[in-house]
Design a protein around this motif. Structure first.
Motif, mmCIF file in Angstrom:
data_model
loop_
_atom_site.group_PDB
_atom_site.id
_atom_site.type_symbol
_atom_site.label_atom_id
_atom_site.label_comp_id
_atom_site.label_asym_id
_atom_site.label_seq_id
_atom_site.Cartn_x
_atom_site.Cartn_y
_atom_site.Cartn_z
ATOM 1 N N ALA A 42 -93.824 -12.514 56.397
ATOM 2 C CA ALA A 42 -94.996 -12.507 57.276
ATOM 3 C C ALA A 42 -96.214 -12.890 56.448
ATOM 4 O O ALA A 42 -96.535 -12.222 55.452
ATOM 5 C CB ALA A 42 -95.195 -11.125 57.901
ATOM 6 N N ILE A 43 -96.899 -13.953 56.851
ATOM 7 C CA ILE A 43 -98.014 -14.503 56.073
ATOM 8 C C ILE A 43 -99.330 -14.172 56.778
ATOM 9 O O ILE A 43 -99.484 -14.411 57.980
ATOM 10 C CB ILE A 43 -97.864 -16.024 55.902
ATOM 11 N N THR A 44 -100.276 -13.622 56.024
ATOM 12 C CA THR A 44 -101.609 -13.292 56.544
ATOM 13 C C THR A 44 -102.660 -13.685 55.525
ATOM 14 O O THR A 44 -102.356 -13.930 54.354
ATOM 15 C CB THR A 44 -101.739 -11.787 56.836
ATOM 16 N N ASP A 45 -103.915 -13.744 55.971
ATOM 17 C CA ASP A 45 -105.021 -13.924 55.031
ATOM 18 C C ASP A 45 -105.971 -12.744 55.161
ATOM 19 O O ASP A 45 -106.131 -12.167 56.233
ATOM 20 C CB ASP A 45 -105.741 -15.256 55.226
ATOM 21 N N SER A 46 -106.604 -12.374 54.040
ATOM 22 C CA SER A 46 -107.412 -11.157 53.999
ATOM 23 C C SER A 46 -108.625 -11.341 53.100
ATOM 24 O O SER A 46 -108.690 -12.273 52.287
ATOM 25 C CB SER A 46 -106.579 -9.969 53.484
ATOM 26 N N LEU A 47 -109.566 -10.419 53.261
ATOM 27 C CA LEU A 47 -110.698 -10.252 52.346
ATOM 28 C C LEU A 47 -110.619 -8.849 51.758
ATOM 29 O O LEU A 47 -110.161 -7.916 52.423
ATOM 30 C CB LEU A 47 -112.031 -10.418 53.075
ATOM 31 N N PHE A 102 -107.775 -14.441 50.465
ATOM 32 C CA PHE A 102 -106.522 -13.999 49.850
ATOM 33 C C PHE A 102 -105.384 -14.310 50.811
ATOM 34 O O PHE A 102 -105.515 -14.104 52.023
ATOM 35 C CB PHE A 102 -106.527 -12.488 49.590
ATOM 36 N N ILE A 103 -104.267 -14.787 50.303
ATOM 37 C CA ILE A 103 -103.071 -14.977 51.111
ATOM 38 C C ILE A 103 -102.066 -13.884 50.732
ATOM 39 O O ILE A 103 -101.760 -13.692 49.551
ATOM 40 C CB ILE A 103 -102.441 -16.367 50.884
ATOM 41 N N LEU A 104 -101.573 -13.192 51.751
ATOM 42 C CA LEU A 104 -100.592 -12.129 51.551
ATOM 43 C C LEU A 104 -99.270 -12.537 52.188
ATOM 44 O O LEU A 104 -99.246 -13.190 53.236
ATOM 45 C CB LEU A 104 -101.058 -10.819 52.186
ATOM 46 N N ALA A 105 -98.191 -12.127 51.572
ATOM 47 C CA ALA A 105 -96.854 -12.286 52.154
ATOM 48 C C ALA A 105 -96.202 -10.914 52.152
ATOM 49 O O ALA A 105 -96.066 -10.292 51.088
ATOM 50 C CB ALA A 105 -96.028 -13.294 51.360
ATOM 51 N N ASN A 106 -95.884 -10.419 53.348
ATOM 52 C CA ASN A 106 -95.363 -9.054 53.503
ATOM 53 C C ASN A 106 -96.274 -8.022 52.849
ATOM 54 O O ASN A 106 -95.823 -7.011 52.292
ATOM 55 C CB ASN A 106 -93.940 -8.931 52.942
ATOM 56 N N GLY A 107 -97.568 -8.286 52.917
ATOM 57 C CA GLY A 107 -98.548 -7.331 52.395
ATOM 58 C C GLY A 107 -98.811 -7.423 50.908
ATOM 59 O O GLY A 107 -99.528 -6.574 50.360
ATOM 60 N N MET A 108 -98.293 -8.431 50.224
ATOM 61 C CA MET A 108 -98.513 -8.597 48.783
ATOM 62 C C MET A 108 -99.241 -9.915 48.539
ATOM 63 O O MET A 108 -98.862 -10.956 49.085
ATOM 64 C CB MET A 108 -97.178 -8.595 48.033
#
Length: 646
Positions: A246-251, A293-299
């Motif tokens: 699961a791919i997300t982006d964050s600050l 930031f790009i996260l994959a499975n929360g990392m």
């Protein structure tokens, strides 16, 4: 006398503070905090990339009628961030408790076709919210301002409506408050569908973007006998060579906490730069979110240790606004075997993969021949909402496409120009595959399979059927013309809306206009006169994409009441003038069952579906910030008609 004067002044100031509106009082508190403790954001270039292993979510395989209890709870987790001394920065998130631990993202639920699963999505969140909650938009109407409502939607599930996670079925901690459509505590998923990569996520009215960003989502994998056969016959990799991503982006703030912009005088996203203006509510909704930031499975930017075999990657874009355009360096192709609703008829080979928010792709990647190497999964998507690919030498006149034929097109800016891809060193990278060394001797089996155009060490070719051919719907009882709208609200903020072409822009709370006969097959034509693509998700159904076609039209002003207030604003309705050229067929990777489709700007996107369950459902844009304000509409499927014999 001095003491009396001091007491009078103190009491006067204290009473004045009590009379301030809560939002203003909160605003002053934030401003005051900023003066003494300026909030700063974490620089993504300071984070080591590709050193931490990709987390594998814990799996649940429910059996029988006993419900699985998954309470939503706060926790702290490590997302790959460290301070200047190298110490881990623990991040406050929300997740789901299972087996004595809180998981964020949540556990992966393994289900089987035709075998019901019961889940108790309990709410144990004490509040207040981790992120700024704008109470000027249509929101879950909780009396306790600190309470956090949730409701979980199984995205892609063929689900009865009382278990669908309707945005109005929210509930707070221990069910102290519930929404107007709340009906049950334990949701039932009958899994009356083929094998597919689907997912669950929060769907609370006006707060979906915040609750999902906090960590309330996870995978839900449906399996069936056909998938078992494909694995047993070595047409697909085994579970050992399968990963969910699961791919997300964050600050993040400098102390490692998730950050979501919304307060005045606090940092905007360094990607989108949108700020809360002086005349806006404080905090305020912003119409898009992009992290650096790009996260994959929360990392953050993990590595994935693999062996030189074919791997099955079950990919999900769980971002708010960011569309991903994925490639693996050295032009290693993806072989896509499935999409939102399950397997394609046959595998499709792709050089790059376009995934809008909420879309899934089931792909194969062959790592044989790359022993001891590192290969990076890169993102070439834009730092603005996706608007399609156009010809570089004539972006204004070329028709935007959802794919990039031959890799020769560029990203559109939606206004006749082009836009660059994202930062190649940060959001332009997702994760890195570290391929183990292998024995130098190649097995006879591998030599044999390589000679007959199979994919790596599998027996699969691009001509291998993955499923019985999809039953193509053709005859529809109704064609609905629907449209997207981008408007200005009374504060001057962007307001995204949906509505029928005839009636024009409507809020979610306006009366239902899509009332559907039970088991009806309908074509939905989604006209998009805005400058951005919108990934449109329709609950309940797996639809088939028919085509896309450019159109010309104009917006007609429509004075409109602003939600449930006494304010008014300028809404709109779309007047369609003409269709342009021939319809553009869907891409091969869109040929399978879908639940989310990219509706490109300036085009009508046509889908066809059978609505075979009664109840109250919704359809919406899956850019979560758009969905929350106010790009979502209800639809109702009527109960089956009783025959005269009954």
């Amino acid at each position: 006398m001095v003491r009396v004067h001091f007491c009078f002044c103190f009491c006067f100031c204290f009473c004045l503070l009590l009379l301030l509106p809560p939002s203003l009082a909160a605003s002053e508190e934030k401003i005051s905090t900023k003066k003494t403790n300026p909030l700063t954001l974490l620089d993504p270039t300071t984070v080591d990339k590709f050193v931490n292993e990709l987390p594998n979510p814990i799996e649940i395989r429910p059996l029988g009628a006993a419900p699985v209890k998954l309470p939503a709870l706060p926790t702290r987790t490590w997302m790959g961030l460290r301070d200047r001394e190298g110490k881990r920065l623990m991040t406050k998130v929300w997740g789901f408790e299972y087996a004595g631990r809180i998981h964020s993202p949540g556990p992966t639920i393994r289900a089987r076709e035709g075998q019901p699963v019961f889940v108790h999505w309990a709410n144990g969140l004490p509040g207040p919210h981790l992120f700024p909650v704008d109470r000027s938009i249509h929101l879950a109407d909780v009396k306790d301002p600190k309470a956090v409502p949730i409701v979980i939607h199984l995205h892609g599930g063929h689900t009865e409506w009382k278990s669908d996670g309707n945005p109005l079925a929210w509930y707070t901690r221990n069910y102290r408050e519930t929404g107007p459509q709340f009906d049950k505590k334990i949701y039932e998923y009958d899994n009356s569908q083929d094998a597919a990569t689907i997912w669950y996520h929060d769907h609370t009215l006006g707060m979906t973007r915040l609750n999902v960003y906090a960590g309330l989502f996870g995978f839900y994998l449906v399996g069936d006998k056909n998938e078992d056969r494909l694995i047993q016959e070595k047409l697909l990799p085994s579970e050992e060579h399968t990963r969910v991503v699961a791919i997300t982006d964050s600050l993040f703030t400098s102390d490692g906490q998730l950050y979501f912009p919304g307060w005045r005088n606090q940092p905007p996203s360094p990607v989108s730069h949108e700020v809360v203006k002086a005349n806006w509510p404080n905090p305020s909704h912003l119409d898009e979110f992009f992290g650096n930031f790009i996260l994959a499975n929360g990392m953050a930017w993990p590595k994935v240790s693999v062996t030189p075999h074919v791997y099955r990657l079950r990919l999900l874009n769980a971002s708010d606004t960011r569309t991903l355009i994925l490639r693996i360096n050295e032009d290693i192709p993806f072989v896509q075997i499935g999409g939102d609703g399950g397997f394609l008829d046959h595998p499709v080979q792709l050089d790059e993969l376009v995934l809008a928010p909420a879309e899934r792709a089931d792909v194969l990647v062959d790592f044989s021949g790359y022993e001891g190497r590192q290969l990076t999964l890169r993102n070439f998507g834009p730092d603005i909402p996706f608007k399609g690919f156009v010809e570089a030498n004539d972006p204004k006149s070329s028709i935007p496409l959802v794919y990039n034929p031959g890799g020769k097109r560029v990203l559109s800016d939606g206004r006749g120009g082009t836009t660059p891809a994202t930062d190649p060193n940060n959001t332009g990278q997702v994760l890195q595959f570290h391929i183990a060394s292998a024995p130098t001797k190649v097995s006879p089996d591998r030599q044999k399979t390589a000679a007959i155009d199979t994919i790596g060490d599998l027996k699969l070719t691009l001509n291998t059927p993955l499923r019985p051919p999809l039953n193509r719907l053709s005859q529809a009882s109704k064609i609905r013309q629907l449209a997207t709208y981008r408007l200005d609200d009374p504060y001057g903020r962007n307001l995204l809306m949906l509505g029928p072409v005839k009636e024009g822009s409507l809020f979610f709370e306006d009366p239902t206009t899509e009332i559907i006969q039970h088991n009806a097959v309908e074509i939905w034509e989604i006209y998009n006169p805005t400058v951005s693509a919108h990934p449109i998700h329709i609950h309940l159904v797996e639809f088939q994409v028919l085509d896309r076609q450019p159109f010309k039209g104009k917006l007609i002003p429509k004075p409109q009441k602003f939600m449930h207030t006494d304010k008014t604003f300028q809404g709109a309705r779309l007047e369609i003038e003409s269709l342009q050229g021939k319809p553009l067929p869907p891409q091969p990777e869109e040929s399978g069952p879908k639940d989310t489709v990219i509706a490109l700007p300036g085009q009508v996107t046509r889908v066809i579906a059978r609505f075979d369950r009664e109840g109250l459902y919704v359809w919406h844009c899956h850019l979560l910030s758009h969905e929350d304000y106010d790009m979502m509409r209800p639809f109702e499927v009527l109960a089956p008609k009783l025959s005269t014999a009954d």
